[in-house]
Design a protein around this motif. Sequence first.
Motif, PDB file in Angstrom:
ATOM      1  N   GLN A 138     -21.181  59.408  78.296  1.00 45.22           N
ATOM      2  CA  GLN A 138     -20.324  59.303  77.109  1.00 45.22           C
ATOM      3  C   GLN A 138     -19.808  60.669  76.668  1.00 45.22           C
ATOM      4  O   GLN A 138     -19.905  61.062  75.510  1.00 45.22           O
ATOM      5  CB  GLN A 138     -21.063  58.605  75.967  1.00 45.22           C
ATOM      6  N   ILE A 139     -19.256  61.400  77.644  1.00 38.36           N
ATOM      7  CA  ILE A 139     -18.648  62.695  77.346  1.00 38.36           C
ATOM      8  C   ILE A 139     -17.188  62.669  77.781  1.00 38.36           C
ATOM      9  O   ILE A 139     -16.806  61.908  78.665  1.00 38.36           O
ATOM     10  CB  ILE A 139     -19.389  63.876  78.011  1.00 38.36           C
ATOM     11  N   GLY A 140     -16.391  63.499  77.173  1.00 36.07           N
ATOM     12  CA  GLY A 140     -14.981  63.576  77.497  1.00 36.07           C
ATOM     13  C   GLY A 140     -14.686  64.644  78.538  1.00 36.07           C
ATOM     14  O   GLY A 140     -15.557  65.419  78.937  1.00 36.07           O
ATOM     15  N   VAL A 141     -13.443  64.687  78.939  1.00 36.01           N
ATOM     16  CA  VAL A 141     -12.984  65.665  79.932  1.00 36.01           C
ATOM     17  C   VAL A 141     -13.218  67.085  79.422  1.00 36.01           C
ATOM     18  O   VAL A 141     -13.691  67.949  80.158  1.00 36.01           O
ATOM     19  CB  VAL A 141     -11.494  65.431  80.282  1.00 36.01           C
ATOM     20  N   ARG A 142     -12.903  67.322  78.155  1.00 30.82           N
ATOM     21  CA  ARG A 142     -13.064  68.676  77.605  1.00 30.82           C
ATOM     22  C   ARG A 142     -14.528  69.119  77.605  1.00 30.82           C
ATOM     23  O   ARG A 142     -14.837  70.266  77.916  1.00 30.82           O
ATOM     24  CB  ARG A 142     -12.495  68.741  76.186  1.00 30.82           C
ATOM     25  N   GLU A 143     -15.423  68.194  77.259  1.00 31.09           N
ATOM     26  CA  GLU A 143     -16.849  68.538  77.240  1.00 31.09           C
ATOM     27  C   GLU A 143     -17.363  68.863  78.645  1.00 31.09           C
ATOM     28  O   GLU A 143     -18.111  69.825  78.833  1.00 31.09           O
ATOM     29  CB  GLU A 143     -17.671  67.388  76.651  1.00 31.09           C
ATOM     30  N   LEU A 144     -16.946  68.058  79.615  1.00 30.50           N
ATOM     31  CA  LEU A 144     -17.358  68.320  80.994  1.00 30.50           C
ATOM     32  C   LEU A 144     -16.780  69.641  81.487  1.00 30.50           C
ATOM     33  O   LEU A 144     -17.475  70.437  82.115  1.00 30.50           O
ATOM     34  CB  LEU A 144     -16.937  67.179  81.914  1.00 30.50           C
ATOM     35  N   ALA A 145     -15.519  69.888  81.177  1.00 31.48           N
ATOM     36  CA  ALA A 145     -14.872  71.133  81.601  1.00 31.48           C
ATOM     37  C   ALA A 145     -15.601  72.343  81.029  1.00 31.48           C
ATOM     38  O   ALA A 145     -15.845  73.334  81.730  1.00 31.48           O
ATOM     39  CB  ALA A 145     -13.412  71.135  81.177  1.00 31.48           C
ATOM     40  N   GLU A 146     -15.979  72.262  79.768  1.00 26.93           N
ATOM     41  CA  GLU A 146     -16.697  73.373  79.138  1.00 26.93           C
ATOM     42  C   GLU A 146     -18.049  73.591  79.817  1.00 26.93           C
ATOM     43  O   GLU A 146     -18.429  74.731  80.113  1.00 26.93           O
ATOM     44  CB  GLU A 146     -16.900  73.078  77.654  1.00 26.93           C
ATOM     45  N   ALA A 186      -9.357  66.755  85.170  1.00 28.29           N
ATOM     46  CA  ALA A 186      -8.380  65.661  85.259  1.00 28.29           C
ATOM     47  C   ALA A 186      -7.802  65.552  86.667  1.00 28.29           C
ATOM     48  O   ALA A 186      -7.618  64.442  87.188  1.00 28.29           O
ATOM     49  CB  ALA A 186      -7.265  65.864  84.235  1.00 28.29           C
ATOM     50  N   ARG A 187      -7.525  66.695  87.296  1.00 30.43           N
ATOM     51  CA  ARG A 187      -7.000  66.669  88.664  1.00 30.43           C
ATOM     52  C   ARG A 187      -8.015  66.094  89.635  1.00 30.43           C
ATOM     53  O   ARG A 187      -7.669  65.313  90.515  1.00 30.43           O
ATOM     54  CB  ARG A 187      -6.574  68.076  89.098  1.00 30.43           C
ATOM     55  N   LEU A 188      -9.294  66.453  89.483  1.00 30.97           N
ATOM     56  CA  LEU A 188     -10.341  65.893  90.326  1.00 30.97           C
ATOM     57  C   LEU A 188     -10.401  64.382  90.152  1.00 30.97           C
ATOM     58  O   LEU A 188     -10.433  63.629  91.121  1.00 30.97           O
ATOM     59  CB  LEU A 188     -11.701  66.513  89.985  1.00 30.97           C
ATOM     60  N   GLU A 189     -10.401  63.935  88.913  1.00 27.84           N
ATOM     61  CA  GLU A 189     -10.508  62.501  88.640  1.00 27.84           C
ATOM     62  C   GLU A 189      -9.269  61.723  89.071  1.00 27.84           C
ATOM     63  O   GLU A 189      -9.340  60.514  89.277  1.00 27.84           O
ATOM     64  CB  GLU A 189     -10.805  62.269  87.166  1.00 27.84           C
ATOM     65  N   ALA A 190      -8.169  62.416  89.243  1.00 25.11           N
ATOM     66  CA  ALA A 190      -6.945  61.774  89.743  1.00 25.11           C
ATOM     67  C   ALA A 190      -6.932  61.720  91.269  1.00 25.11           C
ATOM     68  O   ALA A 190      -6.013  61.165  91.864  1.00 25.11           O
ATOM     69  CB  ALA A 190      -5.715  62.516  89.230  1.00 25.11           C
TER      70      ALA A 190
END
Length: 110
Positions: free
Chosen positions: A49-57, A67-71
């Motif tokens: 339950q984390i967002g893209v920004r949290e994972l990126a950080e 986002a590019r990886l997930e795409a």
Amino acid sequence: MFFDIVITFRFAYDNGVRICAQIFGIVNANDNGVTMNAAQCRMARAALQIGVRELAEAAKVSPSTVARLEAGEELKPRTVDAIRAALEATGVEFIPENGGGAGVRLKIRA
């Protein structure tokens, strides 16, 4: 599994005319043999339950990289490794492709 593939061409010439070519390939699996695909990354984020920004950080990459990886875009192996390591550090375990499909699960907390 992700692989680095290096292909080298070696040519032989006779009076300026190419007469043969040899192809050499080197394949290297990443060190620990563990990989992560786009769907696994999305599943791991959903489980945590984390967002893209949290994972990126946590992975010390930009949100657009996640986002590019997930795409499904191909990223450098060390970038995928950093994202995977951040997810593993927060409690995700990656399940390899074993006939039933690659997946993720949450680690049992002691």
